[in-house]
Design an enzyme around this catalytic site. Structure first.
Site, PDB file in Angstrom:
ATOM      1  N   ILE A  39       0.815  -1.224   0.000  1.00 12.52           N
ATOM      2  CA  ILE A  39       0.000   0.000   0.000  1.00 12.52           C
ATOM      3  C   ILE A  39       0.850   1.277   0.000  1.00 12.52           C
ATOM      4  O   ILE A  39       0.377   2.355  -0.329  1.00 12.52           O
ATOM      5  CB  ILE A  39      -0.988  -0.045   1.196  1.00 12.52           C
ATOM      6  CG1 ILE A  39      -2.132   0.937   0.981  1.00 12.52           C
ATOM      7  CG2 ILE A  39      -0.269   0.196   2.507  1.00 12.52           C
ATOM      8  CD1 ILE A  39      -3.338   0.635   1.787  1.00 12.52           C
ATOM      9  N   ALA A  62      -3.886  -2.036   7.185  1.00 11.78           N
ATOM     10  CA  ALA A  62      -3.932  -0.940   8.160  1.00 11.78           C
ATOM     11  C   ALA A  62      -2.875  -1.144   9.223  1.00 11.78           C
ATOM     12  O   ALA A  62      -2.455  -2.273   9.490  1.00 11.78           O
ATOM     13  CB  ALA A  62      -5.314  -0.874   8.824  1.00 11.78           C
ATOM     14  N   TYR A 127      -3.674   6.485  16.344  1.00 13.08           N
ATOM     15  CA  TYR A 127      -4.319   5.512  15.457  1.00 13.08           C
ATOM     16  C   TYR A 127      -5.623   6.088  14.898  1.00 13.08           C
ATOM     17  O   TYR A 127      -5.864   6.065  13.684  1.00 13.08           O
ATOM     18  CB  TYR A 127      -4.584   4.205  16.222  1.00 13.08           C
ATOM     19  CG  TYR A 127      -5.523   3.253  15.520  1.00 13.08           C
ATOM     20  CD1 TYR A 127      -5.161   2.619  14.336  1.00 13.08           C
ATOM     21  CD2 TYR A 127      -6.792   2.982  16.045  1.00 13.08           C
ATOM     22  CE1 TYR A 127      -6.039   1.743  13.698  1.00 13.08           C
ATOM     23  CE2 TYR A 127      -7.662   2.103  15.424  1.00 13.08           C
ATOM     24  CZ  TYR A 127      -7.284   1.489  14.244  1.00 13.08           C
ATOM     25  OH  TYR A 127      -8.148   0.638  13.618  1.00 13.08           O
ATOM     26  N   LYS A 131      -6.451   7.020  10.967  1.00  8.46           N
ATOM     27  CA  LYS A 131      -7.561   6.349  10.274  1.00  8.46           C
ATOM     28  C   LYS A 131      -8.563   7.376   9.740  1.00  8.46           C
ATOM     29  O   LYS A 131      -9.089   7.224   8.639  1.00  8.46           O
ATOM     30  CB  LYS A 131      -8.256   5.344  11.200  1.00  8.46           C
ATOM     31  CG  LYS A 131      -7.447   4.081  11.469  1.00  8.46           C
ATOM     32  CD  LYS A 131      -7.141   3.257  10.211  1.00  8.46           C
ATOM     33  CE  LYS A 131      -8.366   2.538   9.694  1.00  8.46           C
ATOM     34  NZ  LYS A 131      -8.026   1.748   8.459  1.00  8.46           N
TER      35      LYS A 131
END
Length: 285
Positions: A39, A62, A127, A131
């Site tokens: 990614i 992720a 985090y 996100k």
């Protein structure tokens, strides 16, 4: 059925998507290894999509180590925000719709109310911030996207709370588990099914959706249920979050309202405890 490419195929949700695809007889699906689908490499993603020509990409890649993210800010940002932007651009260039998985941690979670998709997102840890920035990258670049926010993900695969509790329960007589953080556990197999339901619906009602299992619980009650269902005899003591300080702050209440996803795609969502029973059955196999 549309052709699908799964990014982050080796992780928990990626493995659940593979299992559910097999159960549902979905054959037009590709699970590339990370070297083919990193990614952080936009050129590589473009090459992959040009070669596979999918109609959908599911992004399970992720950075999810919530406490570690407080120290590894750059890495968390690279994967969760920059990576999401790379993938969104590759999807746009190749005319592909994106299913992007996000989190309840985009919310502050400081009041007791069901969180709707359009409620103000105000994350309280790195985090959650990365996100949310990833969500913004997707919505800024792409029109054809489904962002699914989920919570407390577990399954028979990878590391998660259920497997940790079963391991600790087998090793110890007594455990302290946080009782003042409330949310909803989500069986990643159920989330995988919901993702395929959305793709199979051929709906163009793009946007942000909330998906977790039904019901509300605390980590303490979740642990109690794990030991009850697995018939593990261990004493579980409720403790406040303040007694177990972590690097990253957690939302105190992050129960999401799922009425939008249910009404839009006619999805039936299992109750969290019923799904936990299913997962523990799978683990016992």
């Amino acid at each position: 059925m549309s052709k699908i490419v799964v990014i982050g195929a080796g992780g928990q949700l990626g493995q659940c998507l593979r299992t559910v695809a097999e159960r549902r007889g979905i054959s037009e699906i590709v699970f590339p290894i990370e070297q083919e689908a990193n990614i952080l490499n936009e050129e590589l993603l473009n090459t992959l999509l040009e070669k596979e020509k999918p109609q959908f990409v599911i992004n399970c890649a992720a950075y999810t180590a919530v406490d570690k993210a407080e120290d590894e800010v750059d890495l968390s940002k690279a994967v969760n925000e920059t990576g999401a932007a790379h993938l969104a651009r590759a999807c746009k260039a190749n005319g592909v719709a994106l299913v992007h998985v996000s989190t309840d941690f985009v919310f502050e979670g400081n009041e007791v109310k069901l969180l709707k998709e359009d409620d103000v997102a105000n994350p309280i840890n790195v985090y959650g911030v990365t996100k949310l920035d990833g969500e913004k990258a997707v919505t800024d670049i792409l029109e054809a996207y489904f962002i699914l926010r989920t919570s407390w993900l577990y399954s028979e695969y990878a590391n998660n709370f259920v497997k940790t509790m079963l391991k600790l329960g087998a090793e110890r007589d007594e455990l302290g588990v946080i009782a003042d953080q409330v949310g909803t556990p989500t069986y990643a197999i159920d989330l995988a099914n919901a993702i395929f339901d959305i793709i199979e619906s051929e709906s163009k009602i793009y946007g942000i959706y909330h998906y977790s299992n039904e019901g509300v619980t605390s980590w303490f009650d979740f642990a109690k249920a794990i030991f009850d269902i697995s018939k593990t005899s261990v004493k579980v003591n409720p403790i406040p979050g303040s007694a177990y300080p972590t690097k990253a702050r957690r939302p105190a209440f992050s129960v999401m309202d799922k009425s939008k996803i249910k009404s839009t795609f006619n999805i039936e969502i299992p109750y969290w405890r019923d799904s936990l029973v299913d997962c523990i059955k799978q683990l016992n196999k």
